[in-house]
Design a protein around this motif. Structure first.
Motif, PDB file in Angstrom:
ATOM      1  N   GLY A   1      -4.504 -14.535   8.075  1.00  0.00           N
ATOM      2  CA  GLY A   1      -4.652 -13.501   7.049  1.00  0.00           C
ATOM      3  C   GLY A   1      -3.457 -12.554   7.062  1.00  0.00           C
ATOM      4  N   GLY A   2      -3.492 -11.623   6.171  1.00  0.00           N
ATOM      5  CA  GLY A   2      -2.412 -10.641   6.121  1.00  0.00           C
ATOM      6  C   GLY A   2      -1.339 -10.996   5.114  1.00  0.00           C
ATOM      7  N   LEU A   3      -0.252 -10.314   5.210  1.00  0.00           N
ATOM      8  CA  LEU A   3       0.802 -10.365   4.211  1.00  0.00           C
ATOM      9  C   LEU A   3       1.530 -11.706   4.127  1.00  0.00           C
ATOM     10  N   ILE A   4       1.705 -12.396   5.235  1.00  0.00           N
ATOM     11  CA  ILE A   4       2.525 -13.612   5.210  1.00  0.00           C
ATOM     12  C   ILE A   4       1.735 -14.888   5.491  1.00  0.00           C
ATOM     13  N   CYS A   5       0.426 -14.868   5.295  1.00  0.00           N
ATOM     14  CA  CYS A   5      -0.407 -16.025   5.607  1.00  0.00           C
ATOM     15  C   CYS A   5      -0.328 -17.081   4.497  1.00  0.00           C
ATOM     16  N   CYS A   6      -0.888 -16.766   3.356  1.00  0.00           N
ATOM     17  CA  CYS A   6      -0.894 -17.680   2.220  1.00  0.00           C
ATOM     18  C   CYS A   6      -0.895 -16.852   0.935  1.00  0.00           C
ATOM     19  N   ARG A   7      -0.874 -17.541  -0.211  1.00  0.00           N
ATOM     20  CA  ARG A   7      -0.811 -16.840  -1.494  1.00  0.00           C
ATOM     21  C   ARG A   7      -2.001 -15.889  -1.678  1.00  0.00           C
ATOM     22  N   GLN A   8      -3.211 -16.344  -1.386  1.00  0.00           N
ATOM     23  CA  GLN A   8      -4.396 -15.500  -1.558  1.00  0.00           C
ATOM     24  C   GLN A   8      -4.381 -14.302  -0.608  1.00  0.00           C
ATOM     25  N   CYS A   9      -4.010 -14.524   0.636  1.00  0.00           N
ATOM     26  CA  CYS A   9      -3.967 -13.432   1.614  1.00  0.00           C
ATOM     27  C   CYS A   9      -2.884 -12.419   1.251  1.00  0.00           C
ATOM     28  N   THR A  10      -1.740 -12.928   0.783  1.00  0.00           N
ATOM     29  CA  THR A  10      -0.667 -12.030   0.375  1.00  0.00           C
ATOM     30  C   THR A  10      -1.132 -11.135  -0.769  1.00  0.00           C
ATOM     31  N   ALA A  11      -1.790 -11.728  -1.772  1.00  0.00           N
ATOM     32  CA  ALA A  11      -2.291 -10.949  -2.909  1.00  0.00           C
ATOM     33  C   ALA A  11      -3.351  -9.945  -2.449  1.00  0.00           C
ATOM     34  N   SER A  12      -4.259 -10.387  -1.598  1.00  0.00           N
ATOM     35  CA  SER A  12      -5.317  -9.504  -1.111  1.00  0.00           C
ATOM     36  C   SER A  12      -4.740  -8.346  -0.303  1.00  0.00           C
ATOM     37  N   TYR A  13      -3.801  -8.679   0.578  1.00  0.00           N
ATOM     38  CA  TYR A  13      -3.200  -7.642   1.416  1.00  0.00           C
ATOM     39  C   TYR A  13      -2.341  -6.692   0.581  1.00  0.00           C
ATOM     40  N   SER A  14      -1.648  -7.242  -0.405  1.00  0.00           N
ATOM     41  CA  SER A  14      -0.842  -6.419  -1.308  1.00  0.00           C
ATOM     42  C   SER A  14      -1.738  -5.432  -2.070  1.00  0.00           C
ATOM     43  N   ASN A  15      -2.900  -5.903  -2.528  1.00  0.00           N
ATOM     44  CA  ASN A  15      -3.848  -5.007  -3.198  1.00  0.00           C
ATOM     45  C   ASN A  15      -4.330  -3.904  -2.263  1.00  0.00           C
ATOM     46  N   LEU A  16      -4.592  -4.262  -1.011  1.00  0.00           N
ATOM     47  CA  LEU A  16      -5.011  -3.266  -0.026  1.00  0.00           C
ATOM     48  C   LEU A  16      -3.930  -2.208   0.164  1.00  0.00           C
ATOM     49  N   LEU A  17      -2.680  -2.655   0.275  1.00  0.00           N
ATOM     50  CA  LEU A  17      -1.580  -1.699   0.438  1.00  0.00           C
ATOM     51  C   LEU A  17      -1.424  -0.822  -0.806  1.00  0.00           C
ATOM     52  N   ASN A  18      -1.568  -1.411  -1.993  1.00  0.00           N
ATOM     53  CA  ASN A  18      -1.484  -0.628  -3.230  1.00  0.00           C
ATOM     54  C   ASN A  18      -2.587   0.421  -3.285  1.00  0.00           C
ATOM     55  N   ASP A  19      -3.801   0.023  -2.926  1.00  0.00           N
ATOM     56  CA  ASP A  19      -4.917   0.973  -2.921  1.00  0.00           C
ATOM     57  C   ASP A  19      -4.679   2.104  -1.922  1.00  0.00           C
ATOM     58  N   THR A  20      -4.131   1.758  -0.762  1.00  0.00           N
ATOM     59  CA  THR A  20      -3.818   2.765   0.253  1.00  0.00           C
ATOM     60  C   THR A  20      -2.763   3.735  -0.264  1.00  0.00           C
ATOM     61  N   ALA A  21      -1.723   3.214  -0.916  1.00  0.00           N
ATOM     62  CA  ALA A  21      -0.672   4.066  -1.468  1.00  0.00           C
ATOM     63  C   ALA A  21      -1.231   4.985  -2.556  1.00  0.00           C
ATOM     64  N   LYS A  22      -2.124   4.453  -3.404  1.00  0.00           N
ATOM     65  CA  LYS A  22      -2.739   5.280  -4.456  1.00  0.00           C
ATOM     66  C   LYS A  22      -3.554   6.416  -3.841  1.00  0.00           C
ATOM     67  N   GLU A  23      -4.294   6.109  -2.788  1.00  0.00           N
ATOM     68  CA  GLU A  23      -5.102   7.128  -2.123  1.00  0.00           C
ATOM     69  C   GLU A  23      -4.208   8.209  -1.513  1.00  0.00           C
ATOM     70  N   MET A  24      -3.108   7.801  -0.890  1.00  0.00           N
ATOM     71  CA  MET A  24      -2.174   8.769  -0.315  1.00  0.00           C
ATOM     72  C   MET A  24      -1.574   9.650  -1.411  1.00  0.00           C
ATOM     73  N   GLU A  25      -1.218   9.058  -2.538  1.00  0.00           N
ATOM     74  CA  GLU A  25      -0.666   9.827  -3.654  1.00  0.00           C
ATOM     75  C   GLU A  25      -1.696  10.823  -4.191  1.00  0.00           C
TER      76      GLU A  25
END
Length: 113
Positions: free
Chosen positions: A18-42
């Protein structure tokens, strides 16, 4: 300690780590998590700055009220000073007090009289 860790994203559908460099689905899922985290910080940053601005506006309003009160006291003191005979109290015009711009000088203690 590692067993007690709660995953914040879903397991890899292909069985990978899992995580950012696992596979296409994990990358998308992890990227969404990071985007949500950045939005919350903003959002938290905007909220915090908004609170600071509100506090500053309140302080400025209080200072404006105090300034108006000080000006009112000064104007009242000027009226009282002008009632006195200039020969008895000395000259009361701005130029004799060292003020050449005609706005009048206000001593700090005039506020408290």
């Amino acid at each position: 300690e590692f067993d007690a860790h709660v995953a914040t994203y879903s397991n890899c559908p292909t069985g990978g780590p899992g995580g950012l460099i696992c596979c296409r689905q994990c990358t998308a899922s992890y990227s969404n998590l990071l985007n949500d985290t950045a939005k919350e910080m903003e959002s938290q940053t905007v909220s915090s700055v908004g609170r600071e601005v509100s506090e500053l506006i309140e302080l400025l309003h209080d200072a404006q009220i105090r300034l108006k009160q000080a000006v009112d006291v000064s104007n009242g003191n000027d009226v009282r000073r002008n009632i006195l005979n200039p020969e008895e109290a000395g000259s009361n015009d701005d130029e004799s007090r060292g003020n050449k711009n005609g706005k009048g000088l206000m001593g700090i203690m005039d506020i408290f009289k």
